[in-house]
Structure formats: C-alpha cells, structure tokens
Design an enzyme around this catalytic site. Structure first.
Site, PDB file in Angstrom:
ATOM      1  N   SER A   1      -4.424   1.839  -1.343  1.00  0.00           N
ATOM      2  CA  SER A   1      -5.236   1.000  -2.217  1.00  0.00           C
ATOM      3  C   SER A   1      -6.657   0.952  -1.680  1.00  0.00           C
ATOM      4  O   SER A   1      -6.950   1.492  -0.615  1.00  0.00           O
ATOM      5  CB  SER A   1      -4.653  -0.415  -2.283  1.00  0.00           C
ATOM      6  OG  SER A   1      -4.849  -1.039  -1.033  1.00  0.00           O
ATOM      7  N   LYS A   2      -7.493   0.259  -2.431  1.00  0.00           N
ATOM      8  CA  LYS A   2      -8.926   0.243  -2.099  1.00  0.00           C
ATOM      9  C   LYS A   2      -9.215  -0.219  -0.683  1.00  0.00           C
ATOM     10  O   LYS A   2     -10.226   0.153  -0.100  1.00  0.00           O
ATOM     11  CB  LYS A   2      -9.681  -0.640  -3.090  1.00  0.00           C
ATOM     12  CG  LYS A   2      -9.911   0.099  -4.385  1.00  0.00           C
ATOM     13  CD  LYS A   2     -11.037  -0.497  -5.199  1.00  0.00           C
ATOM     14  CE  LYS A   2     -11.277   0.353  -6.435  1.00  0.00           C
ATOM     15  NZ  LYS A   2     -11.345  -0.396  -7.665  1.00  0.00           N
ATOM     16  N   ARG A   3      -8.324  -1.055  -0.134  1.00  0.00           N
ATOM     17  CA  ARG A   3      -8.642  -1.538   1.205  1.00  0.00           C
ATOM     18  C   ARG A   3      -8.535  -0.421   2.251  1.00  0.00           C
ATOM     19  O   ARG A   3      -9.001  -0.555   3.365  1.00  0.00           O
ATOM     20  CB  ARG A   3      -7.774  -2.747   1.576  1.00  0.00           C
ATOM     21  CG  ARG A   3      -6.356  -2.417   1.879  1.00  0.00           C
ATOM     22  CD  ARG A   3      -5.541  -3.678   2.125  1.00  0.00           C
ATOM     23  NE  ARG A   3      -4.192  -3.309   2.494  1.00  0.00           N
ATOM     24  CZ  ARG A   3      -3.788  -3.176   3.746  1.00  0.00           C
ATOM     25  NH1 ARG A   3      -4.619  -3.391   4.745  1.00  0.00           N
ATOM     26  NH2 ARG A   3      -2.550  -2.817   4.004  1.00  0.00           N
ATOM     27  N   HIS A   4      -7.903   0.694   1.848  1.00  0.00           N
ATOM     28  CA  HIS A   4      -7.815   1.831   2.779  1.00  0.00           C
ATOM     29  C   HIS A   4      -9.033   2.745   2.670  1.00  0.00           C
ATOM     30  O   HIS A   4      -9.325   3.513   3.582  1.00  0.00           O
ATOM     31  CB  HIS A   4      -6.557   2.655   2.496  1.00  0.00           C
ATOM     32  CG  HIS A   4      -5.293   1.888   2.697  1.00  0.00           C
ATOM     33  ND1 HIS A   4      -4.427   1.585   1.670  1.00  0.00           N
ATOM     34  CD2 HIS A   4      -4.763   1.333   3.814  1.00  0.00           C
ATOM     35  CE1 HIS A   4      -3.405   0.885   2.148  1.00  0.00           C
ATOM     36  NE2 HIS A   4      -3.593   0.715   3.431  1.00  0.00           N
TER      37      HIS A   4
END
Ligand code: GLU
Length: 487
Positions: free
Chosen positions: A255-258
């Site tokens: 996800s975007k946090r990665h």
C-alpha cells in the site's frame, strides 16, 4: 483436432490509477495470450457506478500502451465482441438474467435495505436470509405489478459441494451451504461484477482468467453460474497478493505507506516502463530453474509458462527495482537517456547549458531513477550560497593563499581560451598547467575550481566536466565571483 485459441482478458474497474497488482494481472494475461499465440482483450468493468472516476479509462489505455501491453480488442480499438465497456452491455446481462429467472435458477428479491439490515441484526449467519427465494409466482407477479424495486439473485444449489481447479492454488472445494444467493442484477438494472464478468468471459471466448486471489473464494459462485448457464469453465489463475515491507520489517499488503504503488507514480519517479514490467513479471513468476533476471517483453513472452506462476506472496522490494532500473538506464544510449532525462532536467534547469550531452553522459552512471537527477543538477542552474571556507581543505592541500593564486591564474588562462576548444581534455590540460606552474598538486587546483563552480563538495562530474557543461562565460563568472569573495 484444432486446439482452441487461447483468449485472455484484462478487466479492470476504472478507478483512476493502475495499482502494481493490477499491472501484474494485465501483464500475466498478456503474456499467456502472446505465449500461446492467442488473443488479449481489454474490457472495462464499470458497473459500480458509485466508484466512477472521470478520465479513469484513459489511465488504463495509457498505462497499457506505455507498458507495451497491446491488446487485440478493446473499447478504444473495437473488435468482434464490442462493446467492451460493461455499462454499454446492459441488454446482454438482462437477457441472461431473464433466462435464469425463467429456468428457476435465479429469483426476484424485493427485500428493502431496511429488511436486510433488520434480518442481519437478528440472524446468526452472514449473508442474505433467502427470504424471497421461495416466493410463489403469484406473489412475485403481484409485487412486480406494484412496481416494487427488486434485485435479481442467484439461486445457488445448496446441497453437496462445488469444486474447481485453480492453476495456481490447486483444487478448491466448498460446501454449497456456505454459498450465497448473490445479487446478479441490482435495483438500478446494473449487473454486479459477479454476474457480468461470467457472461462476458463466456461471450468473448475467454479461455484463461487471470486475476487477484481476492476472487478465489467467490469463484465457486461463478462455477455454479456457469453450470446454470450450461457453459464450460475457463482455466483459472488466481494470483497471490503483492506484499510490502514496512520500516519495522512487518509485511503487509502493498500500500501507499510502502511507497509508490501505481504505475504512474513509479514512472513519475523515473522508473523506466521496461524495468517496471521486468520487475513486476518476477513478482510471482520465474522460469523454472533459470537464474535469469533481465527480460525484454519479447523474452518474457517466450519464457512465460503459466505453470511457473507461484502461489507464495511476493514482496515488492523497491531497492531491487531501483537496482534493476539502474541497469536499464546503463543500457540506454545517450540519446535515449536524454529523452527520458529532459522532463526532469527541464524542471530544474531553465538556463541554457553549454553541453547537455556531457551532462547526460556524467549523470547516466550516477542515478538509479530519473528523479534523482534534480538534486544533482541544481547547481548548474544557479550557484548556491556557500561557505567560502569550503575552498580550504587540508586533504586537498588548499588554503586561502593558494586558492587565490589558483583562481587568478585559472581565470587569466581561461579568459584567453578559444571557446571552440572548450572540452574536457583541453580544460584539464589548462588546469594541470596552473598546477605545475605554481608547484601545486593538480588535485588542489581541481578542488578549488570545482568548489568555486558548484558550491558543493560532492558533485556529479569533476571540475573540467562542470566547466564544459557550464560553458566559458558562466565558468568565468563563477570563478571571478569566488575570487572576489576571497579578496
Ligand atoms: N474488475 C475486476 C477488478 O478490477 C476484475 C476481476 C477479474 O479479472 O475477473 O478487480
């Protein structure tokens, strides 16, 4: 006997961006089609009207084009199975829904949202309580006559089990009493994904369905739909999730946090489409025992045996992708590099440089992704405010005194220098001269000149390369400025 032509499809919902997982689905579908000399279809699944995003279809067309995944049939190019957008195929779904209703394999459901909520609150199982499954014909006709809103539900077989074979995960069997009477046609007349894709895959002759494994557990529903319609099942390939690793080492769905998770975000950061495709191909597939890691799209087509698709989740490793991208950059010609680098350069550099090719030549081995260019070239645009004491460096044996000599002499020599000879080798000779004439080490001269020109201790390119890129006039300006500051 003729073997059936392999037909695959990519069937995205137009959400406005192409997640890496979707890109992999598209790629594997494409590769299976091409590997077996088959056909690859693009179909837009837009029946969820609440999730519509303007311009989203264009993102899909553009992404597939940039990635080189050309399709044989699709909304923008047409084909024998047109239309390829589900919202334009409503009559088709109505027709099959009617057929299932007539054969008692589907039923009208008049339950309102409130009815369903009330039932959910009271019942212990999840899903629909099948309230309308056994309404009599007269009851149904009466409610239709009243004009009550309805959905059409699948009347699943409740006894026994349903089994299908998934080519990645193997045999999947479920007890039919765990299946749901899912909605096929919604109250607005739109089909659900569950219904529409089964109809379309059949009518479009799809032989191999490749998609994310979030559908693995609902596929028994679709298997029953195929049975109800008397249709053969396609081959199924459900792909495992792509995971990301957090800073704390924990692994979860990418996800975007990665990091960047869409194709557009990755290309914006300066990953090359070929590198992305190469890397994404390896997220869940590898050819047999081979160690090969670099594949052109054509090589992927040749090598892509779908039986090598793996069922363990792959972790998206940004460092690995960067490393791979750097290798792709290394193999670009200067012209190709320049073409890719220009948008990033133009964001920072508005002045005219003397030698852009030279700049590209020194950048090429020094970046992994194109967005890294920007920090590296800022000083060419304008000299930063820098501490003049940077010129004085013990290791380089420079100090206030000899820095003045170096700058004075370099300016004098360069001032007389013919612009036509303004190249790296000739400039190097000039600076070496300054060194020998003053009994200094070349490294001292190079240091002072490089700092004066860049204001940075770490630069892409050495003193003379920077001079070549800046050109005579700007080089002299900057050297004179440094000398003035010393005086
Ligand atoms: N529209 C579905 C999605 O984007 C496609 C699933 C499928 O390929 O069957 O998830």
């Amino acid at each position: 006997m003729d073997k059936k032509q392999v037909v695959t499809r990519f069937a995205p919902s137009p959400t406005g961006f192409m997640h890496i997982g979707n890109l992999r689905t598209a790629l594997y579908s494409y590769l299976i089609a091409r590997h077996f000399d088959g056909k690859f279809i693009l179909r837009i699944e837009d029946t969820d009207r609440e999730r519509q995003v303007a311009g989203a279809e264009q993102v899909i067309f553009d992404t597939l084009k940039t990635a080189g995944l050309n399709y044989d049939e699709g909304p923008d190019i047409g084909g024998p199975n047109a239309p390829y957008v589900q919202s334009q195929r409503l009559e088709i779904y109505q027709k099959y829904a009617k057929q299932l209703l007539d054969e008692g394999k589907a039923y009208y459901c008049f339950c309102t949202k409130e009815d369903l909520e009330k039932a959910h609150a009271e019942q212990e199982f999840i899903g629909y309580n099948r309230h309308c499954r056994n309404l009599s014909k007269a009851e149904v006709d009466e409610k239709l006559k009243q004009g009550l809103p309805y959905v059409i539900r699948q009347k699943v077989k409740l006894e026994g089990t349903t089994t299908y074979y998934d080519n990645v995960f193997g045999e999947i069997t479920v007890n039919n009493d765990t299946l749901q009477d899912i909605v096929l046609i919604k109250s607005d007349g739109m089909p659900t994904y569950n219904f529409a894709h089964v109809i379309d895959d059949h009518l479009m002759g799809v032989t191999h369905v490749v998609r994310g494994n979030e559908y693995i557990t609902s596929t028994p529903q679709y298997v029953q739909l195929h049975e109800a319609l008397g249709w053969e099942l396609p081959q199924y390939y459900h792909l495992p999730l792509i995971m990301g690793k957090g800073e704390d080492g924990s692994v979860s769905k990418l996800s975007k946090r990665h990091g960047a998770v869409s194709f557009a975000d990755l290309t914006k950061q300066g990953y090359l489409p070929q590198a992305i495709i190469n890397y994404v191909a390896l997220l869940g597939w590898h050819p047999g025992e081979s160690e090969q890691e670099f594949f052109t799209l054509d090589e992927l087509i040749k090598a892509f045996d779908p039986s090598d698709i793996r069922k363990s989740s792959a972790i998206f490793d940004y460092d690995k992708l960067k490393w791979m991208n750097a290798k792709y950059i290394e193999n670009l010609s200067i012209e190709e590099f320049k073409e890719n680098a220009l948008p990033y350069l133009n964001d920072v550099i508005t002045v005219e440089l003397n030698d852009l090719d030279k700049l590209c030549e020194i950048l090429k081995p020094r970046i992994q992704i194109f967005s890294e260019i920007q920090d590296k070239v800022e000083f060419f645009q304008s000299l930063p405010d820098f501490d003049i004491n940077l010129l004085f460096n013990d290791k380089k044996k420079t100090n206030a005194e000899n820095s003045k000599i170096i700058l004075t002499q370099a300016i004098a020599k360069l001032d007389n220098f013919d612009v036509n000879d303004w190249d790296n080798d000739s400039l190097f000779a000039v600076l070496e001269h300054v060194a020998t004439e003053n009994d200094l080490k070349p490294m001292s001269v190079m240091w002072v000149v490089r700092i004066a020109l860049s204001g940075n201790t770490v630069t892409v390119g050495g003193a003379t390369e920077i001079m070549q890129i800046l050109g005579k006039e700007e080089t002299l300006n900057r050297l004179i400025k440094a000398l003035e500051r010393l005086n």
